[in-house]
Design a protein around this motif. Structure first.
Motif, short mmCIF file in Angstrom:
data_model
loop_
_atom_site.label_atom_id
_atom_site.label_comp_id
_atom_site.label_asym_id
_atom_site.label_seq_id
_atom_site.Cartn_x
_atom_site.Cartn_y
_atom_site.Cartn_z
N ASP A 137 40.97 39.38 43.74
CA ASP A 137 41.59 38.70 42.59
C ASP A 137 40.85 37.40 42.27
N THR A 188 48.42 32.41 43.15
CA THR A 188 48.45 33.62 43.95
C THR A 188 49.27 33.41 45.21
N GLY A 248 47.66 40.76 43.20
CA GLY A 248 47.97 42.19 43.37
C GLY A 248 49.28 42.53 42.68
N LYS A 261 36.20 44.96 46.72
CA LYS A 261 37.23 45.47 47.64
C LYS A 261 36.61 45.78 49.00
N TYR A 290 42.97 41.47 48.39
CA TYR A 290 43.08 40.85 47.06
C TYR A 290 43.08 39.32 47.16
N GLU A 291 43.76 38.79 48.23
CA GLU A 291 43.69 37.36 48.50
C GLU A 291 44.00 37.12 49.96
#
Ligand code: GLN
Length: 258
Positions: A53, A34, A93, A239, A41-42
């Motif tokens: 994620d 990632t 993402g 989220k 997401y990260e």
């Protein structure tokens, strides 16, 4: 099977593995690659990469009975890493595009997205037309980058991630930033000097996990996990939780800087 045939088949198999560089021993782990500057997401929390994620990939690893290892890279290196076999899951993402579909397989999507313009409060740009010819910051190798090149017909200023691009906007080095909506929201939250100044520019996008082509079983497992997490509301909940945690971390950072 005669012995000679068995031997040559085994050798051919070994040669194929060596050639594709994917002779990864099963050591009980599964590796996610990632880029850690893309909250919710990260992002980094106390030196660990966490986010939506990571939660999805943790669930995939659990389903496979493996331990998840998370690796950080520049966004441009994320898809090449699963193609070469260096990593098993690319989760960053990543927008599903026709172009990327040529080189990797995508899971079912887990988030709808789109790209927006971030402007300084005193010089807001509302449309793609208004930013033409301006100094636009993007994360290198992303759909925002492609949008500048293919639609606006100009080279953007390329950064490692949205937060570093927004920092350049704040210091006046560039005129605006184009980035995905959710990370964009997190970059401007609690900051009066920059804001999201446009509706979506470009096409609607969807995020999915990418893996090396030709692994139908792994793809089915990932799809099953995403399907379950969407249905139970776990993706939405992750989220919200990560947006809140990221805001908390940024708040603490600002306090320390004061
Ligand atoms: N969704 C965008 C893309 O896939 C950006 C992803 C990212 O920067 N991590 O190009």
């Amino acid at each position: 099977m005669n012995k000679l045939f068995a031997r040559s088949t085994a050798l051919a198999g070994l040669a194929a593995l060596a050639l594709c560089g994917c002779a990864k021993k099963d050591d009980g782990t599964i590796t996610m690659i990632t880029e850690s500057g893309f909250a919710p997401y990260e992002y980094l929390d106390g030196g660990n990469i966490v986010g939506v994620d990571v939660d999805i990939c943790e669930a995939v690893a659990a389903k496979l009975g493996k331990k998840l290892v998370v690796q950080d890279a520049k966004f441009d290196a994320v898809i090449p890493s699963v193609i070469s076999g260096k990593a098993d899951l690319a989760a960053a993402g990543i927008t599903v595009t026709e172009d990327r579909k040529q080189s990797v397989d995508f899971s079912i999507p887990y988030v709808k997205s789109g790209i927006v313009i971030i402007s300084a409060k005193d010089a807001p740009y509302k449309t793609a037309d208004e930013v033409k010819g301006k100094k636009i910051g993007v994360q290198s190798g992303t759909t925002s980058d492609t949008f500048c090149v293919d639609v606006l017909k100009q080279e953007p200023e390329r950064f490692d991630n949205p937060p570093t691009a927004v920092a350049a906007l704040k210091s006046g080095k560039i005129d605006c930033v184009i980035a995905d909506i959710d990370p964009a929201k997190n970059c401007v939250k609690g900051d009066d000097s920059v804001f999201i100044s446009s509706d979506f520019v470009g096409e609607p996008e969807e995020f999915a996990i990418a893996i090396r082509k030709g692994q139908p079983e792994l793809l089915a497992t990932i799809n099953a996990v995403i399907g379950e997490m969407l249905e139970s509301g776990a993706v939405e909940a992750a989220k919200a939780r990560h947006d809140a945690r990221y805001a908390e971390l940024r708040g603490a950072e600002e306090e320390a800087a004061e």
